[in-house]
Design a protein around this motif. Sequence first.
Motif, PDB file in Angstrom:
ATOM      1  N   PRO A  14       0.821  -1.210   0.000  1.00  0.00           N
ATOM      2  CA  PRO A  14       0.000   0.000   0.000  1.00  0.00           C
ATOM      3  C   PRO A  14       0.857   1.263   0.000  1.00  0.00           C
ATOM      4  CG  PRO A  14      -0.062  -1.045   2.153  1.00  0.00           C
ATOM      5  CD  PRO A  14       0.648  -1.990   1.236  1.00  0.00           C
ATOM      6  N   ALA A  15       0.295   2.332  -0.525  1.00  0.00           N
ATOM      7  CA  ALA A  15       1.058   3.579  -0.679  1.00  0.00           C
ATOM      8  C   ALA A  15       1.531   4.134   0.650  1.00  0.00           C
ATOM      9  CB  ALA A  15       0.190   4.608  -1.417  1.00  0.00           C
ATOM     10  N   TRP A  16       0.807   3.855   1.744  1.00  0.00           N
ATOM     11  CA  TRP A  16       1.203   4.450   3.016  1.00  0.00           C
ATOM     12  C   TRP A  16       2.506   3.881   3.573  1.00  0.00           C
ATOM     13  CZ3 TRP A  16      -3.856   1.975   3.453  1.00  0.00           C
ATOM     14  CH2 TRP A  16      -3.804   0.670   3.946  1.00  0.00           C
ATOM     15  N   THR A  17       3.017   2.774   2.989  1.00  0.00           N
ATOM     16  CA  THR A  17       4.299   2.233   3.451  1.00  0.00           C
ATOM     17  C   THR A  17       5.469   3.053   2.915  1.00  0.00           C
ATOM     18  OG1 THR A  17       4.426   0.716   1.559  1.00  0.00           O
ATOM     19  CG2 THR A  17       3.372  -0.113   3.566  1.00  0.00           C
ATOM     20  N   LYS A  18       5.175   3.950   1.980  1.00  0.00           N
ATOM     21  CA  LYS A  18       6.225   4.808   1.415  1.00  0.00           C
ATOM     22  C   LYS A  18       6.209   6.167   2.101  1.00  0.00           C
ATOM     23  CE  LYS A  18       5.588   2.544  -3.054  1.00  0.00           C
ATOM     24  NZ  LYS A  18       5.151   2.713  -4.461  1.00  0.00           N
ATOM     25  N   LYS A  19       7.301   6.884   1.979  1.00  0.00           N
ATOM     26  CA  LYS A  19       7.383   8.222   2.558  1.00  0.00           C
ATOM     27  C   LYS A  19       6.628   9.205   1.661  1.00  0.00           C
ATOM     28  CE  LYS A  19      11.881   7.420   4.733  1.00  0.00           C
ATOM     29  NZ  LYS A  19      13.308   7.823   4.789  1.00  0.00           N
ATOM     30  N   PRO A  20       5.972  10.193   2.276  1.00  0.00           N
ATOM     31  CA  PRO A  20       5.217  11.181   1.476  1.00  0.00           C
ATOM     32  C   PRO A  20       6.059  11.840   0.391  1.00  0.00           C
ATOM     33  CG  PRO A  20       4.688  11.425   3.791  1.00  0.00           C
ATOM     34  CD  PRO A  20       5.798  10.418   3.728  1.00  0.00           C
ATOM     35  N   ASN A  21       7.340  12.070   0.671  1.00  0.00           N
ATOM     36  CA  ASN A  21       8.207  12.713  -0.328  1.00  0.00           C
ATOM     37  C   ASN A  21       8.456  11.844  -1.546  1.00  0.00           C
ATOM     38  OD1 ASN A  21       8.444  14.969   1.280  1.00  0.00           O
ATOM     39  ND2 ASN A  21      10.393  14.352   2.196  1.00  0.00           N
ATOM     40  N   ASP A  22       8.221  10.532  -1.391  1.00  0.00           N
ATOM     41  CA  ASP A  22       8.449   9.604  -2.506  1.00  0.00           C
ATOM     42  C   ASP A  22       7.196   9.389  -3.352  1.00  0.00           C
ATOM     43  OD1 ASP A  22      11.054   9.272  -1.624  1.00  0.00           O
ATOM     44  OD2 ASP A  22      10.570   7.516  -0.400  1.00  0.00           O
ATOM     45  N   LEU A  23       6.103  10.044  -2.981  1.00  0.00           N
ATOM     46  CA  LEU A  23       4.840   9.873  -3.694  1.00  0.00           C
ATOM     47  C   LEU A  23       4.428  11.165  -4.382  1.00  0.00           C
ATOM     48  CD1 LEU A  23       2.895   7.918  -0.928  1.00  0.00           C
ATOM     49  CD2 LEU A  23       3.715   6.965  -3.076  1.00  0.00           C
ATOM     50  N   LYS A  24       3.930  11.036  -5.599  1.00  0.00           N
ATOM     51  CA  LYS A  24       3.395  12.183  -6.330  1.00  0.00           C
ATOM     52  C   LYS A  24       1.870  12.200  -6.177  1.00  0.00           C
ATOM     53  CE  LYS A  24       7.121  11.964  -9.740  1.00  0.00           C
ATOM     54  NZ  LYS A  24       7.471  11.731 -11.163  1.00  0.00           N
ATOM     55  N   GLU A  25       1.267  13.307  -6.565  1.00  0.00           N
ATOM     56  CA  GLU A  25      -0.182  13.443  -6.464  1.00  0.00           C
ATOM     57  C   GLU A  25      -0.898  12.324  -7.212  1.00  0.00           C
ATOM     58  OE1 GLU A  25      -3.624  14.941  -4.988  1.00  0.00           O
ATOM     59  OE2 GLU A  25      -1.591  15.631  -4.505  1.00  0.00           O
ATOM     60  N   GLU A  26      -0.369  11.956  -8.358  1.00  0.00           N
ATOM     61  CA  GLU A  26      -0.989  10.895  -9.159  1.00  0.00           C
ATOM     62  C   GLU A  26      -0.917   9.546  -8.454  1.00  0.00           C
ATOM     63  OE1 GLU A  26      -3.388   9.586 -12.016  1.00  0.00           O
ATOM     64  OE2 GLU A  26      -2.758  11.667 -11.736  1.00  0.00           O
ATOM     65  N   ASP A  27       0.163   9.313  -7.679  1.00  0.00           N
ATOM     66  CA  ASP A  27       0.287   8.069  -6.914  1.00  0.00           C
ATOM     67  C   ASP A  27      -0.841   7.955  -5.895  1.00  0.00           C
ATOM     68  OD1 ASP A  27       2.661   7.321  -8.238  1.00  0.00           O
ATOM     69  OD2 ASP A  27       3.848   8.589  -6.891  1.00  0.00           O
ATOM     70  N   TYR A  28      -1.138   9.080  -5.222  1.00  0.00           N
ATOM     71  CA  TYR A  28      -2.222   9.070  -4.237  1.00  0.00           C
ATOM     72  C   TYR A  28      -3.573   8.804  -4.904  1.00  0.00           C
ATOM     73  CZ  TYR A  28       0.860  10.878  -0.564  1.00  0.00           C
ATOM     74  OH  TYR A  28       1.848  11.026   0.382  1.00  0.00           O
ATOM     75  N   LYS A  29      -3.783   9.409  -6.076  1.00  0.00           N
ATOM     76  CA  LYS A  29      -5.051   9.213  -6.785  1.00  0.00           C
ATOM     77  C   LYS A  29      -5.189   7.772  -7.280  1.00  0.00           C
ATOM     78  CE  LYS A  29      -5.773  14.006  -8.224  1.00  0.00           C
ATOM     79  NZ  LYS A  29      -5.886  14.954  -9.353  1.00  0.00           N
ATOM     80  N   ASN A  30      -4.093   7.201  -7.762  1.00  0.00           N
ATOM     81  CA  ASN A  30      -4.131   5.811  -8.228  1.00  0.00           C
ATOM     82  C   ASN A  30      -4.447   4.857  -7.080  1.00  0.00           C
ATOM     83  OD1 ASN A  30      -3.566   6.472 -10.896  1.00  0.00           O
ATOM     84  ND2 ASN A  30      -1.355   6.258 -10.644  1.00  0.00           N
ATOM     85  N   PHE A  31      -3.869   5.129  -5.915  1.00  0.00           N
ATOM     86  CA  PHE A  31      -4.121   4.280  -4.753  1.00  0.00           C
ATOM     87  C   PHE A  31      -5.579   4.394  -4.315  1.00  0.00           C
ATOM     88  CE2 PHE A  31      -3.733   3.489  -0.048  1.00  0.00           C
ATOM     89  CZ  PHE A  31      -3.542   2.122  -0.160  1.00  0.00           C
ATOM     90  N   TYR A  32      -6.122   5.600  -4.409  1.00  0.00           N
ATOM     91  CA  TYR A  32      -7.545   5.817  -4.087  1.00  0.00           C
ATOM     92  C   TYR A  32      -8.425   4.961  -4.999  1.00  0.00           C
ATOM     93  CZ  TYR A  32     -11.917   8.451  -3.344  1.00  0.00           C
ATOM     94  OH  TYR A  32     -13.208   8.827  -3.040  1.00  0.00           O
TER      95      TYR A  32
END
Length: 251
Positions: free
Chosen positions: A1-19
Amino acid sequence: PAWTKKPNDLKEEDYKNFYRELYPMVFDEPLFHIHLNVDYPFNITGILYFPKIKNDIELHRGRVKLFCNNVFVADDLKGIVPEFMLLLKGGIDIPDIPLNVSRSFLQEDKKVKKISNYIIKKIADSLKDIFKNDRKKYENLWDDINQFIKYGLITEDKFAEAMKDYIIFKTSNEDYVTVNEYLERNSSDEKPRKIYYATNEESQVVQMEMMKEQGIEVIFGNSIIDNHVFQHLETKIDDISFVRVDSAIFD
């Protein structure tokens, strides 16, 4: 899951894809997200998304999913987190919670309460950051998030204390104000200090016009929940009284 990564390593699109992975049958994009990541004094990770929230609170439950060490446990945190937080979407991973016990035990567990308080603070801090750093964005989001904030205000004391100065209202001047901003713009020596509101601009047009002629600003409170918000703010802020325009009497 995306939350196992650091916020700095995620882009806005990564959050939307995970949603989209969490909610494949939901077609609305989330308004914004909050990334939870703490390992002391307890361990919790997760991503909370703010969906568009309409007036009907029950029909728009967000269903935050609960995980334990990345293993799905439940899609209903009722009784574990405050009621208003159930309107959000997303996932929370809490490895420290004993999952083989009853909900009533979890509701009384001190660790669970600390986790709940942390999430409340994190949500309030994120909302206040938007208000302070991008007021226009906050105002643009208001129609979609105000039900969540107002519901939290009247049901959760810690959230109310954090957010009471960041509730905004649309005014007869076509802008938004906080309670303190309204009082500054409409200063009076009268006690309690009155905040005039209208529930319906069309049916209260005569009273609105009388207010305008006297240079008195009016805020709008046309939601069912607004009356409860007014009563709650009167208990949280000294010497204020919300007065409906059609109940005001003029010389």
